[in-house]
Design an enzyme around this catalytic site. Sequence first.
Site, PDB file in Angstrom:
ATOM      1  N   ASP A 207      40.324  46.865  48.501  1.00  0.00           N
ATOM      2  CA  ASP A 207      40.056  46.602  47.065  1.00  0.00           C
ATOM      3  C   ASP A 207      40.083  48.177  46.420  1.00  0.00           C
ATOM      4  O   ASP A 207      38.842  48.676  46.754  1.00  0.00           O
ATOM      5  CB  ASP A 207      38.651  45.578  46.778  1.00  0.00           C
TER       6      ASP A 207
ATOM      7  N   LYS B  30      39.375  49.600  35.870  1.00  0.00           N
ATOM      8  CA  LYS B  30      38.836  50.818  36.358  1.00  0.00           C
ATOM      9  C   LYS B  30      39.671  51.904  36.814  1.00  0.00           C
ATOM     10  O   LYS B  30      39.706  53.118  36.359  1.00  0.00           O
ATOM     11  CB  LYS B  30      37.826  50.356  37.528  1.00  0.00           C
TER      12      LYS B  30
ATOM     13  N   ARG C 264      20.806  44.081  37.541  1.00  0.00           N
ATOM     14  CA  ARG C 264      21.423  43.867  38.794  1.00  0.00           C
ATOM     15  C   ARG C 264      20.133  43.430  39.692  1.00  0.00           C
ATOM     16  O   ARG C 264      19.870  44.203  40.555  1.00  0.00           O
ATOM     17  CB  ARG C 264      22.359  44.660  39.475  1.00  0.00           C
TER      18      ARG C 264
ATOM     19  N   PHE D  24      22.889  35.096  33.924  1.00  0.00           N
ATOM     20  CA  PHE D  24      22.423  36.487  33.439  1.00  0.00           C
ATOM     21  C   PHE D  24      23.436  36.677  32.176  1.00  0.00           C
ATOM     22  O   PHE D  24      22.932  37.605  31.367  1.00  0.00           O
ATOM     23  CB  PHE D  24      22.725  37.536  34.729  1.00  0.00           C
TER      24      PHE D  24
ATOM     25  N   PHE E   4      32.163  41.835  46.258  1.00  0.00           N
ATOM     26  CA  PHE E   4      31.789  41.902  44.613  1.00  0.00           C
ATOM     27  C   PHE E   4      32.045  40.400  44.265  1.00  0.00           C
ATOM     28  O   PHE E   4      32.675  39.685  44.734  1.00  0.00           O
ATOM     29  CB  PHE E   4      33.133  42.671  44.228  1.00  0.00           C
ATOM     30  N   THR E   5      31.362  40.024  43.182  1.00  0.00           N
ATOM     31  CA  THR E   5      30.971  38.773  42.509  1.00  0.00           C
ATOM     32  C   THR E   5      32.413  37.993  42.571  1.00  0.00           C
ATOM     33  O   THR E   5      32.441  36.892  43.101  1.00  0.00           O
ATOM     34  CB  THR E   5      30.392  38.866  41.061  1.00  0.00           C
TER      35      THR E   5
ATOM     36  N   TYR F 264      60.684  40.956  28.427  1.00  0.00           N
ATOM     37  CA  TYR F 264      60.011  39.703  29.291  1.00  0.00           C
ATOM     38  C   TYR F 264      60.602  40.002  30.391  1.00  0.00           C
ATOM     39  O   TYR F 264      59.599  40.119  31.497  1.00  0.00           O
ATOM     40  CB  TYR F 264      60.564  38.515  28.769  1.00  0.00           C
TER      41      TYR F 264
HETATM   42  C1  LIG Z   1      35.758  44.991  38.544  1.00  0.00           C
HETATM   43  C2  LIG Z   1      36.081  44.684  39.804  1.00  0.00           C
HETATM   44  C3  LIG Z   1      36.861  43.791  40.179  1.00  0.00           C
HETATM   45  C4  LIG Z   1      37.352  42.607  39.463  1.00  0.00           C
HETATM   46  O1  LIG Z   1      38.167  43.245  38.382  1.00  0.00           O
HETATM   47  P1  LIG Z   1      38.396  42.842  36.869  1.00  0.00           P
HETATM   48  O2  LIG Z   1      39.524  43.440  36.386  1.00  0.00           O
HETATM   49  O3  LIG Z   1      36.901  42.961  36.327  1.00  0.00           O
HETATM   50  O4  LIG Z   1      38.604  41.376  36.911  1.00  0.00           O
HETATM   51  C5  LIG Z   1      37.248  43.400  41.663  1.00  0.00           C
HETATM   52  N1  LIG Z   1      36.810  44.439  42.530  1.00  0.00           N
HETATM   53  C6  LIG Z   1      35.936  45.689  42.304  1.00  0.00           C
HETATM   54  C7  LIG Z   1      35.348  46.449  43.375  1.00  0.00           C
HETATM   55  C8  LIG Z   1      35.600  45.643  40.708  1.00  0.00           C
HETATM   56  O5  LIG Z   1      34.743  46.756  40.695  1.00  0.00           O
END
Ligand SMILES: *Cc1c(COP(=O)(O)O)cnc(C)c1O
Length: 482
Positions: free
Chosen positions: A223, A266, A389, A455, A132-133, A80
Amino acid sequence: MSKVNFFSGQQLPLEMHKVRIIQKLNLLPIEQRRQAIEGAGYNTFLLQNSDVFLDMLTDSGVNAMSDRQQAAMLIADDAYAGSATFTRLHDKLAEIFGMQYFLPAHQGRAAEHILGQALVRPGTLVPMNYHFTTSKAHITARGGDVLELIGEAGLQVTSDEPFKGDLDMAALRRVVEQHGAEKIAYVRVEAGTNLIGGQPVSLENFREISEYCRAQGVLSVLDASLLADNLYFNKTREPQCRDLSIPEITRAIADCFDIIYFSARKLGFGRGGGICVRDETLYKLMRGLVPMYEGFLTYGGMSVREMEAITVGLDETMDEDMINQGPQFIAHMINELQARGIPVITPAGGLGAHLDAMRFLPHVPQAQYPAGALAAALYVASGVRGMERGTLSEQRDADGVEPLANMELVRLALPRRVFTLSQVNYAIDRIDWLYHQRDLIGGLRFVEEPEILRFFYGRLAPVGDWVDELVAAFRADLGSSL
Ligand SMILES: *Cc1c(COP(=O)(O)O)cnc(C)c1O
């Protein structure tokens, strides 16, 4: 040097890995694909994976792991608190980014949540190259405002500009002069700009932003979710990076920022995320939020197995042979589609290939969701699942008016190290067939329209009987072939 195969005089990407674990795929006959998309309300998010042949919906959490990653998962240290697994991840991040502090989080948006809670106040501004969303949602939820300062080329569908993700420096200066540095929560730069086609940011631009932010006393945040693809483009497209190694480019970029956060779904071929911090005061400001929302400071909602996989995945990200496959396959796809006259976003970016549905289906009005219709038609014609998109991904305003999107795109993501070149060539061939049948393809209309994030869950139906015509044309042309 990036490796390419010159077999038969044609330049083809060459995989620098071999496949050692496989998953059997299912290619349903077209009649069953037709039924499946109807059952999914013509929304590719609602398809069952077992009905999909090549899943090009996303690159998130579906990148292939290496033998080294899987081996590391077996030696993960379960605890932990204070696990050696966390120390290994921390040390790897400190090695590649040169930042001493790391806060783990269960995925990218969780890191954004913590940043938003700690740094964004009502009325503050977050200038950025492009949103980004989830990044935008966590800023606006705190009462902050997002200002998009992408350069002019960024929003042009076709371009020769190698770094379409670059932030417009003149616009940043205007914003700071107009509002004052104290109103800026931080400047956010997104590597490999996701929503405009995985388009990279130049090292030159990172450095200009950094120099300006430091002079103004404004925090800078990277990011780095799509950093791997960005690094490949710095190396291959930017003269000043040609003689630098991938670790050297990584450090040069990291040196430009106070904070780096990422989605390890990613970056690092894993699942998880976190925030790297240069300064102890900033680290302490955010630290309390991790046990509150994510988990203790040495796991932050991730399993130890995932953390081991990320540590090795980050190490592999420093190896050009391990990060070039995605961008090279995407470039191959874009070149081949362009050679067939098919409208796509150029130049090729990271993440995936993007079809321009506005030019693919000029006869379908935006109110009938050309990108959604094209994604559904492509699934019927090929079993390939892409993501809409465009207008379908927008949200109605308070008066119920539907905004029309700037671009109508079908994103065909290429999860890293997953597909073979013949699978990519199959997708190209079917897109080409569909392009020849484009006059047959009609629009979609909502049957069930959820109020938020429509969507994801919305159900639609074709306008007219174009799907039947498409299936008939497929049978007439391709006979009993799948
Ligand atoms: C996917 C992504 C996120 C969010 O990451 P999650 O692991 O899906 O929550 C943030 N910024 C960028 C540029 C992304 O491609």
